[in-house]
Structure formats: C-alpha cells, structure tokens
Design a protein around this motif. Structure first.
Motif, PDB file in Angstrom:
ATOM      1  N   MET A 155      -7.379   5.378   7.655  1.00 13.51           N
ATOM      2  CA  MET A 155      -6.907   6.059   9.185  1.00 13.51           C
ATOM      3  C   MET A 155      -5.876   4.966   9.742  1.00 13.51           C
ATOM      4  O   MET A 155      -6.415   4.080  10.219  1.00 13.51           O
ATOM      5  CB  MET A 155      -7.812   6.429  10.050  1.00 13.51           C
ATOM      6  N   ASP A 156      -4.767   5.432   9.905  1.00 18.56           N
ATOM      7  CA  ASP A 156      -3.613   4.417  10.606  1.00 18.56           C
ATOM      8  C   ASP A 156      -3.501   4.519  12.166  1.00 18.56           C
ATOM      9  O   ASP A 156      -4.668   4.877  12.598  1.00 18.56           O
ATOM     10  CB  ASP A 156      -2.291   4.725   9.660  1.00 18.56           C
ATOM     11  N   ASP A 157      -2.437   3.865  12.352  1.00 18.60           N
ATOM     12  CA  ASP A 157      -2.461   3.986  13.954  1.00 18.60           C
ATOM     13  C   ASP A 157      -2.576   5.153  14.467  1.00 18.60           C
ATOM     14  O   ASP A 157      -2.263   6.340  14.236  1.00 18.60           O
ATOM     15  CB  ASP A 157      -0.755   3.534  14.114  1.00 18.60           C
TER      16      ASP A 157
ATOM     17  N   ALA B 137       1.227  -6.213  11.969  1.00 24.65           N
ATOM     18  CA  ALA B 137       1.784  -7.148  12.955  1.00 24.65           C
ATOM     19  C   ALA B 137       3.322  -6.579  13.191  1.00 24.65           C
ATOM     20  O   ALA B 137       3.959  -6.960  12.286  1.00 24.65           O
ATOM     21  CB  ALA B 137       1.652  -8.524  12.685  1.00 24.65           C
ATOM     22  N   ASN B 138       3.715  -6.007  14.306  1.00 24.99           N
ATOM     23  CA  ASN B 138       4.936  -5.364  14.434  1.00 24.99           C
ATOM     24  C   ASN B 138       5.977  -6.205  15.301  1.00 24.99           C
ATOM     25  O   ASN B 138       6.828  -5.411  15.960  1.00 24.99           O
ATOM     26  CB  ASN B 138       4.797  -4.094  14.680  1.00 24.99           C
ATOM     27  N   MET B 139       5.675  -7.269  15.482  1.00 21.35           N
ATOM     28  CA  MET B 139       6.638  -7.983  16.529  1.00 21.35           C
ATOM     29  C   MET B 139       6.752  -9.523  16.206  1.00 21.35           C
ATOM     30  O   MET B 139       6.203 -10.055  15.716  1.00 21.35           O
ATOM     31  CB  MET B 139       6.175  -7.719  17.907  1.00 21.35           C
TER      32      MET B 139
ATOM     33  N   ALA C  75       3.231  -5.940   7.792  1.00 27.73           N
ATOM     34  CA  ALA C  75       3.628  -6.433   9.100  1.00 27.73           C
ATOM     35  C   ALA C  75       4.968  -5.831   8.920  1.00 27.73           C
ATOM     36  O   ALA C  75       5.948  -6.303   8.362  1.00 27.73           O
ATOM     37  CB  ALA C  75       3.887  -7.988   9.138  1.00 27.73           C
ATOM     38  N   SER C  76       5.025  -4.625   9.821  1.00 24.49           N
ATOM     39  CA  SER C  76       6.260  -3.950   9.848  1.00 24.49           C
ATOM     40  C   SER C  76       6.701  -3.472   8.363  1.00 24.49           C
ATOM     41  O   SER C  76       7.763  -3.811   8.192  1.00 24.49           O
ATOM     42  CB  SER C  76       7.294  -4.236  10.602  1.00 24.49           C
ATOM     43  N   GLY C  77       5.814  -3.482   7.366  1.00 23.01           N
ATOM     44  CA  GLY C  77       6.042  -3.297   6.146  1.00 23.01           C
ATOM     45  C   GLY C  77       5.691  -4.725   5.478  1.00 23.01           C
ATOM     46  O   GLY C  77       4.778  -5.180   5.619  1.00 23.01           O
ATOM     47  N   GLY C  78       6.817  -5.121   4.707  1.00 23.48           N
ATOM     48  CA  GLY C  78       6.555  -6.357   3.902  1.00 23.48           C
ATOM     49  C   GLY C  78       6.584  -7.561   4.617  1.00 23.48           C
ATOM     50  O   GLY C  78       7.328  -8.508   4.050  1.00 23.48           O
TER      51      GLY C  78
HETATM   52  C1  DGJ Z   1       4.110  -0.327  10.649  1.00 25.31           C
HETATM   53  C2  DGJ Z   1       3.416  -0.421   9.430  1.00 25.31           C
HETATM   54  O1  DGJ Z   1       4.239  -0.762   8.501  1.00 25.31           O
HETATM   55  C3  DGJ Z   1       3.282   1.079   9.078  1.00 25.31           C
HETATM   56  O2  DGJ Z   1       2.721   1.357   7.741  1.00 25.31           O
HETATM   57  C4  DGJ Z   1       2.295   1.843  10.170  1.00 25.31           C
HETATM   58  O3  DGJ Z   1       1.123   1.150  10.047  1.00 25.31           O
HETATM   59  C5  DGJ Z   1       2.859   1.634  11.401  1.00 25.31           C
HETATM   60  N1  DGJ Z   1       3.173   0.090  11.737  1.00 25.31           N
HETATM   61  C6  DGJ Z   1       1.676   2.067  12.470  1.00 25.31           C
HETATM   62  O4  DGJ Z   1       2.149   1.675  13.676  1.00 25.31           O
END
Ligand code: DGJ
Length: 732
Positions: free
Chosen positions: A344-346, A464-466, A512-515
C-alpha cells in the motif's frame, strides 16, 4: 659511478624491493600494487589484471604511474589533491609519509592498512584497502585523524585516488532526471577536468550516479576489452573527478562532495571516508557489471542472496485514493494472479490533515481511519486471507508545513536561521534535520511503532521526495553548519542501522522520487530500489540497461503498469510490458480491476513463468548483447546461471519500420559444449517459434545465434508494431 655499476645497483635494489615495502593487494583476477616504504610517500604502482609475483617484483622497470596513492595538498600545489587540510596553525600544506602497515585476514576478505603521518604535524591518515577473496573487488577508504592540539579543517577528503594510463580511455557513467533516470553516457576522456557530482543533499542518483566505468581500449564494448569500474559507496553529495593534464595519466578522485561541506576535526577526532569500490575485468562492460553484481549480492545489498517476492504496488492503480475495499480487492487480484505481496503506497495516514494529496501530513504516521477503519492490522488480516504478504509506504525523513509533526516540532526541520524555508513537493514539503538525535529517534520510533503494532508487515517502501533546499541545521552549532550534509547522512546511516539491527528480515525498498537512491551507500540496508517513476516499458529498457551496469536485477524493481503510460502516454502492448518487467525484480503497478480477463490471464501466466526463471534472473550473471543506445533497432541481453546450465534471453525491438534489417543476436555466457533446449516464455503467437523445443549447442548460440522473427504471429486484429521475446534455455 660507471653506467654498468649504476644498473647493477638498481637491479640489486629492485631485487630487495619487496622487502622495502611493496604491498601486493590482490583478488583472484585483480592486483593493486603499492610502494609503502617507511618514511616515504605511499605510492600506487599498478591497478589491473592480476600480476604474477615476478611481474609484481619487476613492475617499476616497466614504467608506472609513480604517484602518491593519496595525494595531499600543499607540496605539489598545481596538482589536484585527494586531501586538503587547514592545520591548527593555519598552514594549508600537508605531507604524508608511511609510518607502518598491517594486513588482517577477515575470512572472506583481507584488510590492508597503511598509516601515514605528516612529518611536521601530529596529523595522520590511514589508507585502507579491503580485497575480497571470492569476487574481484577492492574497497578503499581513509581514516583521517587529528592529533594536533587544536581543531583542523578538512576542505578536501576523497575516499580514493587512481591513476589511469592515458591512451584511448572512455568514461561510461549514468545521467538522467526524474522519470528518466540512469541513461548511459559514454565519452572519451579528454584533457581538462571532467566532474560528475551530486549536490541534492538527500537523493544522489536522480541526475548523475556515483558509479563509473573506464574502458581502457577505446569505445566501450559489452563483452570484450579492459574495463575499470568504480562505485562510491555513499548516500549523500559526491564528487568524482577525472583530471587530465600534462602527464601520461588520467587522475581519478572520488569522495564526498566537499563543496559547502568543510569538516572540522577536533583533537583526537577521526573521520572515516566512505568506501570507494574498485573492480577490473577484461571481459568488457558486462564483465565489470558481473563483478559489481556478485559483490553486491554477497556483501553490499540487504538479503542479496534471497529471492524477491512478486508484488502489486497500489500507487499507479489508485494513487492517494486509498480505501479498505479497494485494498482488499487489489490484494485478491494480485493473489489470484500468483503474486506474493501487496504494497500500500502513499495516502493511508493523517488524522488532523488526511493525506489526500501531496501537500500535507508527512510525519503524522497514524492511520486515517476514515479510509481504513480496520487499520493496518485489518489490512494484514485481509492479506493473510488472500495468502499473500503485506507492505507499506512511508517517507520518514520528511514533513509538511501542514502537519501535526511540524506544528509540534518546527525546530526539527532543516532551515537557515533567519529565513523562511523554501518548500518542496506540494509547495509545503520540508526535510527533517537528521543530524538531530531526537529526529533520529523519531524516525526509528516511527518504524518501530509500525512494526511493533503490526509484526507481520513484510515490506517497507521508504520514499524521499525532496532535495535539501534550505542550508541550515537547527541542531548543529554555528561553527559546524558546513557539516550539515555530512551529518544528515551520518544520521541516516545511524537510523538505518538501528532499524536493521531490530528488523533484520524486513524487506525495504529505497525509493526517492523514483530512482534517486540507487547507490551502494544505502543498499547495505535496502533490498532493492525503485528504478524510476517512469514505468513505460520502452523507456525502462534504456533506464534498466543503465542501472544494470552497476546493480543486479534482484535490486531493480520493475513493474508492469497500465496504458497509456502515466508518464509517457505511450501505449505499449501488455506482452512487451511483461517482457521488459521480467528482466528485473518483477512486480505490478496497476489497478487489476481495469484489466480484461485476457490481460489478467497473460499476467497470471507471466508470474508463473517468472517463478521458474526467478533464480536465474535474480542470481545469474548478466551478459548485455545489443545495446538500445546503439540505435540498431533492438536491445538484447541475457542472464546465465552461475553453473551455465540455465539462461534467460531477452530480445526487445525498439523501433519498427518496414523492410528493416535487424542484426541477428549472438548469445554469450553459455557453456560452448552444453546442449540447450529453447522454450519461449510469455508466448502470444498462434504458432510456436521454429526453434521452440529444439536443442542447440552453446557454441552455436554464441557464434551464430537464433533468427528472431521481427513480428508476432497473431490474429490480424491483434497485430501491432511491437515485438519482444523471452527465451528460457536449459542445458540437457
Ligand atoms: C514518489 C515515488 O517514486 C512513487 O512511486 C510514489 O511512492 C510516490 N512518491 C508517492 O507519493
């Protein structure tokens, strides 16, 4: 002295030379030769193919780099340096002489340490090398120790240095962007300085990568030619530089990026640099990849020798629109196709601020009971009912301006003292200050709470997206602000190691925002990485090709997704999407309810067939055959089992024209004398391939190969412009 006697003297010294300090560090196929004579500079004499003892003894007569193995700044100022120090008296000059050496046997490896000292200052550097016995890999790092009375400042502190003989040397490295990570770049190494770097602060492989290869014999070839591989094992900012000046050598330096990161070493403090892993192969780029993969599986990747489960991830299927019924149905659907895990993702958390979009609630790791009345335990119960395991998404290093965590702990974020923070994703995201032990405890506590309440959680996707967008640690003292990046990653390592100590069996994905986190700094704690948010099968061929240079298939999460693709809007037939996803760690990222019965059947069959080939894909040796980057209209690669009794061959057409003439692909890595039967997997054709069930020798398959039809034989209404094949080879 007459010429003859000078030659005799040199010969005598040469004969005695090993006794004077030559150190031969070797693996079964590689040698690294050092001159570590006491009181002198530590010199690197050779790195490459394994030397015989007589070649090692006579190496200096052949001509060597004759360079300092860890060049410090100050007495050869025009050169690039691995180390630059501002000593406690303000001097910028450092000199390092060998004090002593030691070698310790650690079972699977041996570690050689050469302790160097500045003759004028109580300042020490220990240069370390770990050589593995079962894989051609030597890791090098340094331990920098200040014994001066006051603090010193390190302004350069590379992990390692390597001179590479000029000639026709080419550099291969990876470069990309969000949704286009890991593209292969190949370029000749020319005079001047080439720098590959990262300054993101958090994610260090979204753009460039900290791994490179040097092809020593001109334009790189996949299966021939001498190649050196190097991987900096670090999760943070890095700098790899290749300096080519007026000598016969390219000088390669790799380490933490020192920009805005000078490091104060208090008296008695020791700083250990991250490892730089070095390898060599005379079997081309694929040879170096095989070395990296084997080393990763045995030593550098969590659970590198355990098969991975086939999973469905909820992200592209439902995005933030999580609810219990949907989760239950998705679990039922992946289970019915033979999958083994649901993630289950975000979107599952947040009470005061429900996480319905990307602008709130990071840090508020409490279930949104409106979406999930039965909580996580309810979902785990459902997973059990369906006979699969359960995994969950978190992004624990981050918070949002709109979150209960930030309301309670505004002092926990990275920000400069006098300024409003710059925000990231959703216009509200902020990075937590991982230098702060309280933040470390909070993150460990988050995982611990999840796991204690739900011990059956099998898998965590750690996102980790930032980037770091605000320089400033609210925890570090004023005179240590330049250490923020390094302390962030020290904190990250402490967190990971505490979690791993308590939960050694958990599967954890680095996303982390993908790769953005495909690197050997994080992989000791993580089982795999998400290659990219771009799941388009065609573009994945290019990205996974690049990732496979350094990372094994077992670590590369590769999912079948819906069409039109959510990132490229391309419509690729399901057969092709399956054939690409099956070359990595197979998963799905789709809403199964939107699939037709026919598509479900195709996936069910693919999952069953992947289970047969999974050990070959995940533990096998890679042989890349035809590169998509060569523009020949196709890409092809294979994995062979270590015993060469099984192999999986992939063939993907990347372009489609009438009257095209694609090359016939020759296989590699097989036993020439073995006879292999051929079976096509994921078959959609109405008639079998001409060679289906037939047997060919490894020699024939590698010398001549099989003629793969350019199109599929299917009903006329099912024809399209895509074509791909997966063949399973089994030795009789
Ligand atoms: C960025 C990830 O790369 C996606 O696969 C996904 O998990 C989103 N974040 C969720 O916010």
């Amino acid at each position: 002295m007459k010429r003859k006697s000078i030659v005799a003297l040199i010969t005598l010294v040469a004969a005695l030379y090993p006794a004077f300090g030559q150190i031969h560090i070797s693996t079964s196929g590689m040698s690294l030769l050092l001159d570590a004579e006491k009181g002198c500079n530590l010199k690197i004499l050779y790195f490459g193919d394994r030397l015989s003892s007589s070649d090692a003894e006579n190496i200096m007569f052949s001509g060597t780099a004759d360079r300092n193995a860890y060049p410090p700044y100050g007495l050869d100022c025009p050169s690039e340096a691995a180390l630059a120090v501002i000593h406690s008296d303000g001097s910028l000059a450092t000199e390092l002489k060998v004090e002593d050496t030691s070698t310790a046997d650690n079972g699977n490896s041996s570690v050689t340490k050469i302790r160097l000292k500045d003759p004028e200052y109580p300042f020490y550097v220990t240069v370390c090398y770990r050589a593995y016995k079962d894989v051609d890999m030597i890791e090098t790092w340094t331990e920098i120790e200040n014994r001066e009375k006051k603090s010193v400042v390190l302004t350069e502190f590379a992990s390692g240095f390597l001179p590479i003989r000029r000639g026709n040397v080419w550099l291969c490295h990876l470069h990309g962007a969000w949704a286009n990570e890991g593209n292969v770049v190949q370029e000749p190494v020319l005079p001047g300085m080439k720098i590959i770097k990262n300054k993101d602060g958090v994610r260090n492989s979204q753009t460039s990568h900290a791994e490179v290869m040097f092809s020593l014999d001109g334009k790189p070839m996949e299966n021939s030619g001498r190649v050196i591989g190097a991987a900096l094992c670090y999760s943070g900012n890095y700098e790899l530089k290749i300096d080519t000046g007026d000598t016969d050598w390219h000088f390669f330096f790799a380490g933490i990026n020192p920009d805005n990161s000078s490091l104060k070493l208090a008296p008695k403090e020791v700083f250990k640099t991250p490892e730089l892993a070095l390898t060599y192969s005379d079997e081309g780029l694929s040879g170096v990849s095989r070395n990296f993969h084997k080393w990763a599986r045995n030593y550098r990747l969590a659970h590198g020798n355990t098969l991975r489960k086939i999973l469905l991830n909820s992200w592209e299927g439902v995005y933030f629109d999580i609810d219990e019924n949907k989760m239950d149905r998705m679990m039922a659907d992946i289970a019915s196709m033979g999958g083994e895990l649901f993630v289950m993702d975000d979107g599952w958390f947040g009470v005061k601020y429900p996480r319905n979009q990307d602008d709130c609630a990071l840090g508020d790791w409490v279930v949104d009971s409106k979406k999930l009345p039965g909580g996580i335990s309810g979902l785990i119960g459902m997973a059990k009912k369906h006979g699969i395991d359960f995994g969950i998404w978190i992004e624990p290093e981050m918070t949002n301006k709109i979150s209960e965590l930030y309301e309670t702990h505004p002092d926990w974020i990275l920000k400069s003292p006098l300024r409003e923070p710059v925000y990231g994703r959703g216009g509200t995201q902020l990075v937590l200050d991982l230098a702060n032990p309280e933040v470390q405890d909070f993150i460990v506590g988050t995982v611990d709470a999840l796991m204690t309440e739900n011990p059956d959680i099998d898998y965590i996707k750690w996102d980790a997206n930032m980037s770091v967008m605000n320089h400033g640690s609210q925890y570090l003292p004023d005179d240590r602000q330049s250490e923020m990046y390094i302390e962030y990653h020290r904190g990250f390592e402490k967190i990971c190691s505490r979690i791993r100590t308590k939960y050694p069996d958990l599967t954890i994905q680095a996303c982390a925002s993908g790769g953005g986190r495909a690197n050997y700094g994080v992989l000791p704690w993580f089982d795999e990485f998400w290659v990219s948010d771009n799941t388009d099968a065609l573009q994945r061929i290019y990205m996974q090709w690049g990732a496979s240079y350094f990372f094994p298939a077992i670590a590369m999460a590769s999912h079948i997704s819906a069409v039109p693709n959510h990132q490229t809007y391309r419509t690729v037939p399901l057969k092709y999407r399956i054939d690409v996803a099956m070359s990595g760690r197979l998963g799905m990222e789709i809403q199964p309810r939107n699939m037709t019965e026919e598509e479900i059947d195709l996936c069910r069959n693919a999952i069953a067939e992947y289970k047969i080939i999974r050990p070959v894909v995940q533990f096998g040796d890679i042989y890349r055959l035809v590169s998509p980057y060569d523009g020949l209209g196709l890409a092809s690669m294979m994995y062979c089992s270590p015993d060469k009794d099984k192999a999986v061959f992939y063939w993907w057409k990347t372009e489609h024209f009438r009257d095209e003439h694609l090359p016939r692909v020759r296989m590699a890595g097989l036993d020439p004398d073995a006879e292999y039967s051929i079976q096509e997997l994921n078959r959609i054709d109405t008639v079998p391939l001409p060679f289906e069930g037939k047997t060919f020798s490894g020699r024939f398959l590698m010398e001549t190969g099989l003629e793969i039809p350019y199109t599929h034989t299917v009903a006329s209404e099912d024809r399209n412009d895509w074509s791909s094949r997966v063949l399973y080879l089994v030795a009789k």
